[in-house]
Design a protein around this motif. Structure first.
Motif, PDB file in Angstrom:
ATOM      1  N   LYS A 179      43.274  -6.917  19.299  1.00  0.00           N
ATOM      2  CA  LYS A 179      43.732  -5.536  19.385  1.00  0.00           C
ATOM      3  C   LYS A 179      42.785  -4.794  20.330  1.00  0.00           C
ATOM      4  N   PRO A 180      43.175  -3.597  20.801  1.00  0.00           N
ATOM      5  CA  PRO A 180      42.274  -2.816  21.655  1.00  0.00           C
ATOM      6  C   PRO A 180      41.002  -2.450  20.899  1.00  0.00           C
ATOM      7  N   ILE A 181      39.936  -2.151  21.657  1.00  0.00           N
ATOM      8  CA  ILE A 181      38.656  -1.853  21.025  1.00  0.00           C
ATOM      9  C   ILE A 181      37.898  -0.833  21.877  1.00  0.00           C
ATOM     10  N   THR A 182      37.094  -0.013  21.216  1.00  0.00           N
ATOM     11  CA  THR A 182      36.196   0.902  21.908  1.00  0.00           C
ATOM     12  C   THR A 182      34.773   0.501  21.563  1.00  0.00           C
ATOM     13  N   LEU A 183      33.955   0.357  22.589  1.00  0.00           N
ATOM     14  CA  LEU A 183      32.549  -0.009  22.404  1.00  0.00           C
ATOM     15  C   LEU A 183      31.660   1.162  22.822  1.00  0.00           C
ATOM     16  N   TYR A 184      30.696   1.451  21.984  1.00  0.00           N
ATOM     17  CA  TYR A 184      29.793   2.567  22.237  1.00  0.00           C
ATOM     18  C   TYR A 184      28.424   2.030  22.654  1.00  0.00           C
ATOM     19  N   ALA A 185      27.898   2.577  23.729  1.00  0.00           N
ATOM     20  CA  ALA A 185      26.567   2.177  24.174  1.00  0.00           C
ATOM     21  C   ALA A 185      25.537   2.553  23.120  1.00  0.00           C
ATOM     22  N   GLN A 186      24.584   1.655  22.904  1.00  0.00           N
ATOM     23  CA  GLN A 186      23.494   1.910  21.968  1.00  0.00           C
ATOM     24  C   GLN A 186      22.203   2.063  22.773  1.00  0.00           C
ATOM     25  N   TRP A 187      21.397   3.006  22.372  1.00  0.00           N
ATOM     26  CA  TRP A 187      20.210   3.339  23.165  1.00  0.00           C
ATOM     27  C   TRP A 187      18.944   3.260  22.304  1.00  0.00           C
ATOM     28  N   ALA A 188      17.881   2.764  22.938  1.00  0.00           N
ATOM     29  CA  ALA A 188      16.565   2.745  22.293  1.00  0.00           C
ATOM     30  C   ALA A 188      15.625   3.620  23.119  1.00  0.00           C
ATOM     31  N   GLU A 189      15.021   4.593  22.463  1.00  0.00           N
ATOM     32  CA  GLU A 189      14.153   5.518  23.190  1.00  0.00           C
ATOM     33  C   GLU A 189      12.809   4.854  23.491  1.00  0.00           C
ATOM     34  N   ILE A 190      12.330   5.081  24.709  1.00  0.00           N
ATOM     35  CA  ILE A 190      11.000   4.599  25.093  1.00  0.00           C
ATOM     36  C   ILE A 190      10.085   5.807  25.146  1.00  0.00           C
ATOM     37  N   SER A 191       9.133   5.862  24.214  1.00  0.00           N
ATOM     38  CA  SER A 191       8.238   7.015  24.138  1.00  0.00           C
ATOM     39  C   SER A 191       6.886   6.743  24.745  1.00  0.00           C
ATOM     40  N   SER A 192       6.582   5.494  25.060  1.00  0.00           N
ATOM     41  CA  SER A 192       5.288   5.162  25.662  1.00  0.00           C
ATOM     42  C   SER A 192       5.414   3.860  26.416  1.00  0.00           C
ATOM     43  N   GLN A 193       4.342   3.529  27.170  1.00  0.00           N
ATOM     44  CA  GLN A 193       4.341   2.293  27.929  1.00  0.00           C
ATOM     45  C   GLN A 193       4.306   1.086  26.991  1.00  0.00           C
TER      46      GLN A 193
END
Length: 212
Positions: A179-193
């Motif tokens: 069936k059709p599908i919607t995919l959502y981007a997932q993000w991880a925040e980078i707060s330091s090196q």
């Protein structure tokens, strides 16, 4: 089929003709016996017939079953409802369903078109554009690689829920759809090196400034 009359002298031997034929019928015999010798009068002998039955069989090629139609020759045919088949769209029959029963058994086969589904990619807080991806029902396909970006975040894959609580897929992962599908981007925040070291393969614009 036509049988020529027999005209002979009285009391001469009669040779019986071959049985007649009639489309859609079986010859049952004559209404009276053919005399062995010419009688002393003109005689008309009439053929008797039994109507035949023929069958239309439906081969749905894996779709829902349709019972065959068996009826007398030349009687009206009621066409069945179209079959269904998971993952396919019914395209029609390989030959027309006759309006009346023909003088022979017939098999009619369903034709199908494999369904396609669209994958919609949502940036989910990111920026950029990604077109929809079209895949075939039940056929393994590779997800289009992510093109979204999001400031001080790295892309962490796809999910069927925006909040990440659904089914997860990695970038470029194989997927098989029904069936059709919607995919959502997932993000991880980078707060330091230090965080960046966890994702050494990801390029993040402005990382030097963030580390500073």
């Amino acid at each position: 089929s036509k049988i020529d009359p027999i005209t002979q002298d009285y009391n001469t031997a009669v040779t019986a003709p071959e049985d007649p034929t009639k489309t859609g019928y079986t010859f049952k015999g004559w209404d009276k016996a053919i005399p062995k010798k010419i009688p002393a009068e003109d005689v008309t002998i009439k053929a008797k017939w039994t109507i035949n039955q023929y069958t239309i069989t439906f081969d749905t090629d894996g779709g829902t079953k349709i019972d065959p139609i068996t009826q007398d020759y030349n009687t009206a045919v009621t066409a069945p409802k179209s079959p269904t088949k998971t993952g396919y769209t019914f395209k029609g029959w390989d030959k027309a369903i006759p309006e009346k029963i023909p003088a022979e058994d017939v098999t009619i086969k369903a034709t199908w078109t494999l369904n396609t589904y669209q994958i919609t990619f949502e940036r989910n807080g990111g920026t950029g554009n990604m077109g929809r991806q079209t895949v075939f029902h039940g056929v393994k396909a590779k997800l289009r690689e992510n093109r979204f970006t999001r400031g001080s975040h790295v892309f962490a894959g796809w999910n069927t829920k925006a909040n990440g609580s659904g089914a997860a897929y990695a970038d470029g992962a194989s997927i098989t759809l029904t069936k059709p599908i919607t995919l959502y981007a997932q993000w991880a925040e980078i707060s330091s090196q230090v965080d960046a070291a966890v994702h050494p393969d990801v390029q993040v614009q402005g990382l030097d400034e963030l580390a500073a």
